[in-house]
Design a protein around this motif. Structure first.
Motif, mmCIF file in Angstrom:
data_model
loop_
_atom_site.group_PDB
_atom_site.id
_atom_site.type_symbol
_atom_site.label_atom_id
_atom_site.label_comp_id
_atom_site.label_asym_id
_atom_site.label_seq_id
_atom_site.Cartn_x
_atom_site.Cartn_y
_atom_site.Cartn_z
ATOM 1 N N TYR A 59 -24.343 52.800 22.960
ATOM 2 C CA TYR A 59 -25.781 52.349 23.399
ATOM 3 C C TYR A 59 -25.776 50.758 23.773
ATOM 4 C CZ TYR A 59 -31.094 51.183 23.503
ATOM 5 O OH TYR A 59 -31.952 50.828 23.697
ATOM 6 N N TRP A 60 -25.295 49.914 22.934
ATOM 7 C CA TRP A 60 -25.298 48.408 23.320
ATOM 8 C C TRP A 60 -24.600 48.238 24.447
ATOM 9 C CZ3 TRP A 60 -21.904 44.230 23.369
ATOM 10 C CH2 TRP A 60 -22.403 42.876 23.397
ATOM 11 N N THR A 61 -23.342 48.560 24.627
ATOM 12 C CA THR A 61 -22.671 48.530 25.960
ATOM 13 C C THR A 61 -23.307 49.118 27.236
ATOM 14 O OG1 THR A 61 -20.609 48.768 24.742
ATOM 15 C CG2 THR A 61 -20.520 49.038 27.151
ATOM 16 N N GLN A 62 -24.145 50.192 26.998
ATOM 17 C CA GLN A 62 -24.554 50.652 28.365
ATOM 18 C C GLN A 62 -26.111 50.197 28.594
ATOM 19 O OE1 GLN A 62 -24.753 54.823 27.431
ATOM 20 N NE2 GLN A 62 -22.486 55.114 27.514
ATOM 21 N N ASN A 63 -26.826 49.699 27.498
ATOM 22 C CA ASN A 63 -28.247 49.289 27.809
ATOM 23 C C ASN A 63 -28.495 47.740 27.592
ATOM 24 O OD1 ASN A 63 -29.920 52.023 28.185
ATOM 25 N ND2 ASN A 63 -28.215 52.383 26.423
ATOM 26 N N VAL A 64 -27.768 47.149 26.661
ATOM 27 C CA VAL A 64 -27.982 45.558 26.862
ATOM 28 C C VAL A 64 -27.425 44.849 27.819
ATOM 29 C CG1 VAL A 64 -27.544 43.638 24.957
ATOM 30 C CG2 VAL A 64 -28.123 45.659 24.069
ATOM 31 N N THR A 65 -28.263 43.812 28.165
ATOM 32 C CA THR A 65 -27.688 43.003 29.466
ATOM 33 C C THR A 65 -28.107 41.470 29.045
ATOM 34 O OG1 THR A 65 -29.867 43.133 30.535
ATOM 35 C CG2 THR A 65 -28.342 44.789 31.257
ATOM 36 N N ILE A 66 -27.357 40.524 29.656
ATOM 37 C CA ILE A 66 -27.736 39.136 29.330
ATOM 38 C C ILE A 66 -28.996 38.645 29.936
ATOM 39 C CG2 ILE A 66 -26.872 36.843 29.457
ATOM 40 C CD1 ILE A 66 -25.059 38.591 27.830
ATOM 41 N N GLN A 67 -29.751 38.110 29.279
ATOM 42 C CA GLN A 67 -31.090 37.840 29.707
ATOM 43 C C GLN A 67 -31.208 36.165 29.494
ATOM 44 O OE1 GLN A 67 -33.174 39.710 31.394
ATOM 45 N NE2 GLN A 67 -31.798 41.622 31.252
ATOM 46 N N PHE A 79 -28.104 36.839 35.405
ATOM 47 C CA PHE A 79 -28.910 37.476 34.399
ATOM 48 C C PHE A 79 -28.850 39.071 34.972
ATOM 49 C CE2 PHE A 79 -30.034 33.092 33.928
ATOM 50 C CZ PHE A 79 -29.795 33.169 32.667
ATOM 51 N N GLY A 80 -28.937 39.736 33.702
ATOM 52 C CA GLY A 80 -28.994 41.188 33.904
ATOM 53 C C GLY A 80 -27.356 41.904 33.737
ATOM 54 N N VAL A 81 -26.458 41.146 33.810
ATOM 55 C CA VAL A 81 -25.096 41.490 33.695
ATOM 56 C C VAL A 81 -24.933 41.970 32.355
ATOM 57 C CG1 VAL A 81 -24.185 39.269 33.054
ATOM 58 C CG2 VAL A 81 -22.620 40.998 34.103
ATOM 59 N N LYS A 82 -24.011 42.887 32.237
ATOM 60 C CA LYS A 82 -23.780 43.473 30.953
ATOM 61 C C LYS A 82 -22.712 42.864 30.287
ATOM 62 C CE LYS A 82 -24.766 48.407 32.277
ATOM 63 N NZ LYS A 82 -26.133 48.341 31.606
ATOM 64 N N PRO A 83 -22.866 42.567 28.900
ATOM 65 C CA PRO A 83 -21.864 41.801 28.215
ATOM 66 C C PRO A 83 -20.264 42.206 28.491
ATOM 67 C CG PRO A 83 -23.580 42.480 26.770
ATOM 68 C CD PRO A 83 -23.810 43.211 27.955
ATOM 69 N N ASP A 84 -20.078 43.354 28.478
ATOM 70 C CA ASP A 84 -18.487 43.671 28.681
ATOM 71 C C ASP A 84 -18.155 43.368 30.224
ATOM 72 O OD1 ASP A 84 -20.094 45.684 29.881
ATOM 73 O OD2 ASP A 84 -18.787 47.333 29.030
ATOM 74 N N SER A 85 -18.999 43.035 30.802
ATOM 75 C CA SER A 85 -18.645 42.733 32.386
ATOM 76 C C SER A 85 -18.781 41.171 32.523
ATOM 77 C CB SER A 85 -19.595 42.974 33.328
ATOM 78 O OG SER A 85 -19.697 44.727 33.272
ATOM 79 N N TYR A 135 -21.216 33.203 22.309
ATOM 80 C CA TYR A 135 -21.177 34.392 21.406
ATOM 81 C C TYR A 135 -22.396 35.158 21.875
ATOM 82 C CZ TYR A 135 -23.111 36.801 17.216
ATOM 83 O OH TYR A 135 -23.630 37.812 16.507
ATOM 84 N N ILE A 136 -22.219 36.401 22.205
ATOM 85 C CA ILE A 136 -23.251 37.288 22.644
ATOM 86 C C ILE A 136 -23.949 37.791 21.406
ATOM 87 C CG2 ILE A 136 -23.818 39.208 23.980
ATOM 88 C CD1 ILE A 136 -21.285 38.612 25.837
ATOM 89 N N GLU A 137 -25.268 37.580 21.177
ATOM 90 C CA GLU A 137 -26.059 37.865 20.070
ATOM 91 C C GLU A 137 -26.403 39.600 20.319
ATOM 92 O OE1 GLU A 137 -29.193 35.383 20.305
ATOM 93 O OE2 GLU A 137 -28.259 33.832 19.212
ATOM 94 N N PRO A 138 -26.723 40.150 19.419
ATOM 95 C CA PRO A 138 -27.079 41.490 19.153
ATOM 96 C C PRO A 138 -28.241 41.967 20.131
ATOM 97 C CG PRO A 138 -26.863 40.967 17.044
ATOM 98 C CD PRO A 138 -26.590 39.773 17.987
ATOM 99 N N ASN A 139 -29.024 40.973 20.630
ATOM 100 C CA ASN A 139 -30.016 41.598 21.393
ATOM 101 C C ASN A 139 -29.606 41.053 23.086
ATOM 102 O OD1 ASN A 139 -29.824 38.579 21.620
ATOM 103 N ND2 ASN A 139 -32.195 38.219 21.076
ATOM 104 N N GLY A 140 -28.483 40.527 23.162
ATOM 105 C CA GLY A 140 -27.749 40.286 24.426
ATOM 106 C C GLY A 140 -27.829 38.628 24.785
ATOM 107 N N ASN A 141 -28.480 37.876 24.253
ATOM 108 C CA ASN A 141 -28.335 36.626 24.639
ATOM 109 C C ASN A 141 -27.306 36.000 24.281
ATOM 110 O OD1 ASN A 141 -31.559 36.442 25.015
ATOM 111 N ND2 ASN A 141 -31.809 35.932 23.063
#
Length: 232
Positions: free
Chosen positions: A20-28, A51-57, A79-85
């Motif tokens: 879920y985190w990989t598919q839905n969380v983005t860097i904001q 902004f809006g890029v996925k962490p794994d990208s 460090y990428i926080e759980p909320n995507g920051n």
């Protein structure tokens, strides 16, 4: 067995959460620790995070490289926080002296990196002569290693940092400094600066504070077991 079922359930939940985190969380948002010389805007621009890029990208190595290209940035830990920051923990370069070469001025850090003087962010550090302030190259001279070691020990010592105003390296005398008070020439030589700075503190406390500094012209601290003075 119940415990095996429990482990499988926990593992399954963890896998689903990761998916879920990989598919839905983005860097904001990019967050940065408090800095002295580098502004948040400079960090954000250098990081160049879409902004809006996925962490794994996100190529974190490239982010590090870009941010570390800023003059006062020494190192970056992302460090990428759980909320995507995206949080960037940054260590800045710290001036240890002000290079003086004619009318040119630049700070220098412990690694010999020359640093520009920023408006409104001047630092109370000793003046250092004998090295170009116009060049942008890192100082790698062996003499600078001696000066650097001396300044770092003086900063830790505290008393020495407060009583020394100027520093130069002499091939014969080694590290030479001038005192803030009355411009007394202080010879520190090479190496063992921790002991020599303690000797300077002891000499100042026991002799200068009672006898005065006006008659002092030179204090030779090159030897760890004695202090030699030249007076008028």
């Amino acid at each position: 067995m119940p415990w095996i079922t429990a482990i499988m359930m926990v593992t399954g939940i963890a896998v689903l959460a990761a998916m879920y985190w990989t598919q839905n969380v983005t860097i904001q948002e990019v967050k940065v620790n408090d800095l002295t010389f580098t502004s948040y805007e400079e960090i954000k621009e250098a990081a160049a995070i879409p902004f809006g890029v996925k962490p794994d990208s996100l190529n974190l190595n490239e982010v590090i490289r870009r941010v570390e290209s800023l003059t006062y940035v020494r190192s970056v830990m992302p460090y990428i926080e759980p909320n995507g920051n995206l949080r960037l923990n940054i260590r800045e370069r710290q001036p240890i002296a002000l290079l003086v070469n004619g009318s040119s001025r630049k700070y220098v850090d412990a690694e010999g990196v020359r640093l520009p003087i920023l408006e409104g962010k001047t630092q109370d550090v000793p003046l250092l002569y004998g090295y170009s302030a116009a060049s942008s190259d890192t100082i790698k001279a062996e003499s600078f290693v001696q000066v650097r070691d001396f300044l770092m020990k003086a900063k830790i010592n505290g008393f020495a940092w407060a009583t020394i105003s100027e520093v130069v390296f002499d091939e014969t005398a080694g590290v030479v400094a001038l005192s803030h008070e009355n411009g007394v020439k202080l010879l520190f030589g090479r190496n063992e600066f921790e002991i020599k700075l303690e000797n300077w503190k002891a000499f100042y406390t026991e002799v200068i504070r009672t006898k005065g500094i006006d008659a002092m012209r030179q204090v030779d601290l090159r030897f760890t077991n004695q202090v030699v003075t030249h007076e008028i």
